[in-house]
Design a protein around this motif. Structure first.
Motif, PDB file in Angstrom:
ATOM      1  N   PRO A 258      16.312  26.159  35.769  1.00  0.00           N
ATOM      2  CA  PRO A 258      15.118  25.431  35.364  1.00  0.00           C
ATOM      3  C   PRO A 258      15.469  24.274  34.438  1.00  0.00           C
ATOM      4  N   ALA A 259      14.588  23.276  34.415  1.00  0.00           N
ATOM      5  CA  ALA A 259      14.654  22.283  33.341  1.00  0.00           C
ATOM      6  C   ALA A 259      14.201  22.953  32.050  1.00  0.00           C
ATOM      7  N   ILE A 260      14.890  22.623  30.949  1.00  0.00           N
ATOM      8  CA  ILE A 260      14.444  23.082  29.635  1.00  0.00           C
ATOM      9  C   ILE A 260      13.658  21.935  29.011  1.00  0.00           C
ATOM     10  N   VAL A 261      12.374  22.171  28.782  1.00  0.00           N
ATOM     11  CA  VAL A 261      11.482  21.122  28.295  1.00  0.00           C
ATOM     12  C   VAL A 261      11.078  21.452  26.862  1.00  0.00           C
ATOM     13  N   LEU A 262      11.439  20.567  25.938  1.00  0.00           N
ATOM     14  CA  LEU A 262      11.046  20.752  24.539  1.00  0.00           C
ATOM     15  C   LEU A 262       9.873  19.821  24.250  1.00  0.00           C
ATOM     16  N   VAL A 263       8.735  20.398  23.911  1.00  0.00           N
ATOM     17  CA  VAL A 263       7.541  19.604  23.648  1.00  0.00           C
ATOM     18  C   VAL A 263       7.456  19.283  22.161  1.00  0.00           C
ATOM     19  N   ARG A 264       7.432  18.005  21.845  1.00  0.00           N
ATOM     20  CA  ARG A 264       7.321  17.503  20.469  1.00  0.00           C
ATOM     21  C   ARG A 264       8.259  18.220  19.493  1.00  0.00           C
ATOM     22  N   PRO A 265       9.555  18.302  19.839  1.00  0.00           N
ATOM     23  CA  PRO A 265      10.484  18.955  18.898  1.00  0.00           C
ATOM     24  C   PRO A 265      10.568  18.158  17.609  1.00  0.00           C
ATOM     25  N   GLN A 266      10.702  18.878  16.481  1.00  0.00           N
ATOM     26  CA  GLN A 266      10.664  18.214  15.184  1.00  0.00           C
ATOM     27  C   GLN A 266      12.047  17.856  14.662  1.00  0.00           C
ATOM     28  N   LEU A 267      12.991  18.803  14.696  1.00  0.00           N
ATOM     29  CA  LEU A 267      14.276  18.610  14.040  1.00  0.00           C
ATOM     30  C   LEU A 267      15.385  18.316  15.047  1.00  0.00           C
ATOM     31  N   GLY A 268      16.093  17.212  14.808  1.00  0.00           N
ATOM     32  CA  GLY A 268      17.231  16.887  15.651  1.00  0.00           C
ATOM     33  C   GLY A 268      18.278  17.993  15.647  1.00  0.00           C
ATOM     34  N   MET A 269      18.441  18.628  14.494  1.00  0.00           N
ATOM     35  CA  MET A 269      19.399  19.737  14.401  1.00  0.00           C
ATOM     36  C   MET A 269      19.067  20.821  15.424  1.00  0.00           C
ATOM     37  N   ASN A 270      17.789  21.099  15.594  1.00  0.00           N
ATOM     38  CA  ASN A 270      17.398  22.125  16.557  1.00  0.00           C
ATOM     39  C   ASN A 270      17.630  21.677  17.996  1.00  0.00           C
ATOM     40  N   ILE A 271      17.417  20.387  18.264  1.00  0.00           N
ATOM     41  CA  ILE A 271      17.668  19.887  19.622  1.00  0.00           C
ATOM     42  C   ILE A 271      19.151  20.047  19.952  1.00  0.00           C
TER      43      ILE A 271
ATOM     44  N   LEU B 231      18.011  18.969  30.199  1.00  0.00           N
ATOM     45  CA  LEU B 231      17.198  18.960  28.975  1.00  0.00           C
ATOM     46  C   LEU B 231      16.209  17.798  29.027  1.00  0.00           C
ATOM     47  N   ARG B 232      14.937  18.107  28.798  1.00  0.00           N
ATOM     48  CA  ARG B 232      13.885  17.086  28.814  1.00  0.00           C
ATOM     49  C   ARG B 232      13.095  17.168  27.513  1.00  0.00           C
ATOM     50  N   LEU B 233      12.915  16.022  26.869  1.00  0.00           N
ATOM     51  CA  LEU B 233      12.257  15.970  25.564  1.00  0.00           C
ATOM     52  C   LEU B 233      10.930  15.234  25.697  1.00  0.00           C
ATOM     53  N   VAL B 234       9.873  15.876  25.250  1.00  0.00           N
ATOM     54  CA  VAL B 234       8.552  15.246  25.266  1.00  0.00           C
ATOM     55  C   VAL B 234       8.216  14.803  23.845  1.00  0.00           C
ATOM     56  N   GLU B 235       8.116  13.499  23.646  1.00  0.00           N
ATOM     57  CA  GLU B 235       7.735  12.937  22.345  1.00  0.00           C
ATOM     58  C   GLU B 235       8.486  13.574  21.175  1.00  0.00           C
ATOM     59  N   PRO B 236       9.815  13.515  21.158  1.00  0.00           N
ATOM     60  CA  PRO B 236      10.534  14.054  19.994  1.00  0.00           C
ATOM     61  C   PRO B 236      10.104  13.314  18.722  1.00  0.00           C
ATOM     62  N   ARG B 237       9.814  14.065  17.671  1.00  0.00           N
ATOM     63  CA  ARG B 237       9.191  13.491  16.470  1.00  0.00           C
ATOM     64  C   ARG B 237       9.990  12.336  15.884  1.00  0.00           C
TER      65      ARG B 237
ATOM     66  N   LEU C 168       3.947  15.844  28.520  1.00  0.00           N
ATOM     67  CA  LEU C 168       4.430  17.015  29.231  1.00  0.00           C
ATOM     68  C   LEU C 168       4.204  16.857  30.729  1.00  0.00           C
ATOM     69  N   ALA C 169       3.070  16.260  31.105  1.00  0.00           N
ATOM     70  CA  ALA C 169       2.778  16.065  32.532  1.00  0.00           C
ATOM     71  C   ALA C 169       3.883  15.245  33.197  1.00  0.00           C
ATOM     72  N   ASP C 170       4.324  14.176  32.532  1.00  0.00           N
ATOM     73  CA  ASP C 170       5.404  13.366  33.093  1.00  0.00           C
ATOM     74  C   ASP C 170       6.705  14.162  33.177  1.00  0.00           C
ATOM     75  N   ALA C 171       6.955  14.969  32.159  1.00  0.00           N
ATOM     76  CA  ALA C 171       8.232  15.690  32.096  1.00  0.00           C
ATOM     77  C   ALA C 171       8.362  16.709  33.218  1.00  0.00           C
ATOM     78  N   ILE C 172       7.250  17.263  33.672  1.00  0.00           N
ATOM     79  CA  ILE C 172       7.323  18.321  34.680  1.00  0.00           C
ATOM     80  C   ILE C 172       6.820  17.848  36.041  1.00  0.00           C
ATOM     81  N   ALA C 173       6.676  16.525  36.220  1.00  0.00           N
ATOM     82  CA  ALA C 173       6.063  16.017  37.453  1.00  0.00           C
ATOM     83  C   ALA C 173       6.795  16.519  38.694  1.00  0.00           C
ATOM     84  N   ASP C 174       8.113  16.624  38.657  1.00  0.00           N
ATOM     85  CA  ASP C 174       8.876  17.042  39.834  1.00  0.00           C
ATOM     86  C   ASP C 174       9.097  18.548  39.887  1.00  0.00           C
ATOM     87  N   CYS C 175       8.605  19.259  38.908  1.00  0.00           N
ATOM     88  CA  CYS C 175       8.843  20.704  38.861  1.00  0.00           C
ATOM     89  C   CYS C 175       7.754  21.446  39.627  1.00  0.00           C
ATOM     90  N   THR C 176       8.117  22.592  40.169  1.00  0.00           N
ATOM     91  CA  THR C 176       7.095  23.411  40.802  1.00  0.00           C
ATOM     92  C   THR C 176       6.636  24.456  39.783  1.00  0.00           C
TER      93      THR C 176
END
Lengths: 264, 264
Positions: B15-28, B56-62, B90-98
């Motif tokens: 699967p793609a790993i999608v992080l939605v609005r992650p806050q800390l770069g350290m965590n990414i 890895l897909r990032l949605v609006e990283p803070r 998030l919609a854009d990030a998962i557009a190709d995913c089922t």
């Protein structure tokens, strides 16, 4: 309306989590958080109940203990931090433990049983006694002298080209394996087995045998090889996971052997 | 002499790993490290092979992207960092995913299927297409508007009194579940199911239906309730995980309904 899934049923005989020479306080805090994630606590009673992963033991933490760096990454798992105990050696840390499993990617040339996380958890959950799950320092992992204390190793399946897990992530994976482990029966089972002796008993046997051997000049003929002989001795006595009765029996064997022939 | 256990067999449709609005770069960075731990890479070919967790897909990283804070905690998983993609929604990030599965501890009052990590992994591994595994921000987790995009939720079993996992630890647990998941057959299986439609197709249906409903004054009678009506619409159209053919069929249904009666 069901808002969340039912909470997991926590097994009742959790292992001690032993961190050997941990380097970063931040990682110790993150370990505490992961432990509390996978441990059920009842703070109303003023103490943690004995479910899940709550018993944190630190062997020679590099920056001493307590370490203020651990607080933020513990993210509220203060009780694990507060109840953590510090030991001067791995042997001291696991003295009361029976089954000891070290997490490592390699046996470092020793003959050792390797379990999967599910297999390691199944073995620990099959025992009524306290087990130890041992994690090495961030940079090196467990070294050979640490592994000598372990009855078996546990290897988390991972990318062979990039297998070094973050310390706290490794604890989290083992915590998850612990929580789900009781759902499935183990792949193998030892019947009529009360589990290995406490490590302090085993250490007593090894010390006694080493002392007698030294008195008999066992380590003298090849002084350069004495260290590897001592290591071999410890290795082959640790790996079988002798029971307490078996350890006592072997001490009797040693006592008998060193008596004068025909003596009584 | 066997030094280490054999490397795990990696499933081939990660699967793609999608992080939605992650806050800390350290965590990414720590997420990237965990992904590479549980993803097989072949750098000799100059690119990662399609095994394990590498997308890895990032949605609006803070703090924007790239983020130098991610480097140290990635601990060498640079290729995951370098190939990460950023999306505006998030919609854009998962557009190709089922199949899209969100990690969360609560359905936030919506009717949603909840899978265990093993169950979620089994569903993703049963599909030949790209799935998405979605993780929320550190502080809040996924909010209701994020969950609306998910066909199902996955809850990591944990302490109900202390259930919030560190973001990267949650990814590590799911990575471990991914790697071991193929060893056991799923508890349930859908026969003759090619999997859900790509999310962009589903979004097209929802948008078309909403537009038609708005034209017909559906959202007018109770303007204060328009938002919850839109949410309900999205929710009940996402949850069933319609196939592509079913989505097209439903678009035909909508087109038909808005034509003049008796028209052609």
């Amino acid at each position: 309306m069901i808002e969340s899934p039912p909470p997991p049923v926590m097994p009742a005989n959790p292992p001690a989590i032993v961190l050997v020479r941990p380097q970063l306080g931040m990682n110790i805090g993150a370990v505490a958080r992961a432990m509390r994630n996978f441990g059920l606590t009842d703070l109303r009673l003023g103490a943690m109940r004995n479910f899940g992963l709550t018993d944190l033991r630190l062997v020679e933490p590099r920056d001493g203990w307590p370490n203020p760096e651990a607080g933020p990454s513990a993210a509220g798992a203060d009780i694990v931090i507060e109840q953590a105990r510090v030991f001067g050696s791995l042997a001291d840390a696991i003295a009361d433990c029976t089954l000891t499993i070290g997490t490592a990617m390699t046996t470092r040339d020793m003959i050792r049983r390797i379990a999967s996380p599910a297999g390691a958890v199944a073995e620990m959950q099959a025992l009524p006694t306290t087990s130890a799950l041992v994690f090495g320092p961030e940079r090196t992992g467990l070294i050979r002298e640490d592994l000598l204390h372990c009855h078996a190793l546990c290897t988390i399946p991972s990318n062979p080209e990039f297998g070094s897990l973050n310390l706290a992530q490794a604890v989290a994976v083992m915590g998850y394996a612990w929580v789900i482990g009781h759902e499935a029966p183990p792949a193998t089972w030892i019947v009529n087995h009360e589990g290995p002796a406490a490590q302090a008993e085993l250490a007593g046997l090894i010390t006694a045998l080493e002392t007698r051997l030294a008195e008999h000049g066992f380590f003298n003929p090849a002084p350069g090889l004495a260290d590897s002989a001592r290591r071999m001795l410890k290795n082959i006595l640790t790996r079988p996971a002798f029971t307490g009765a078996e350890v006592q029996f072997l001490r009797g064997v040693v006592r008998s052997l060193v008596q004068p022939r025909g003596g009584r």
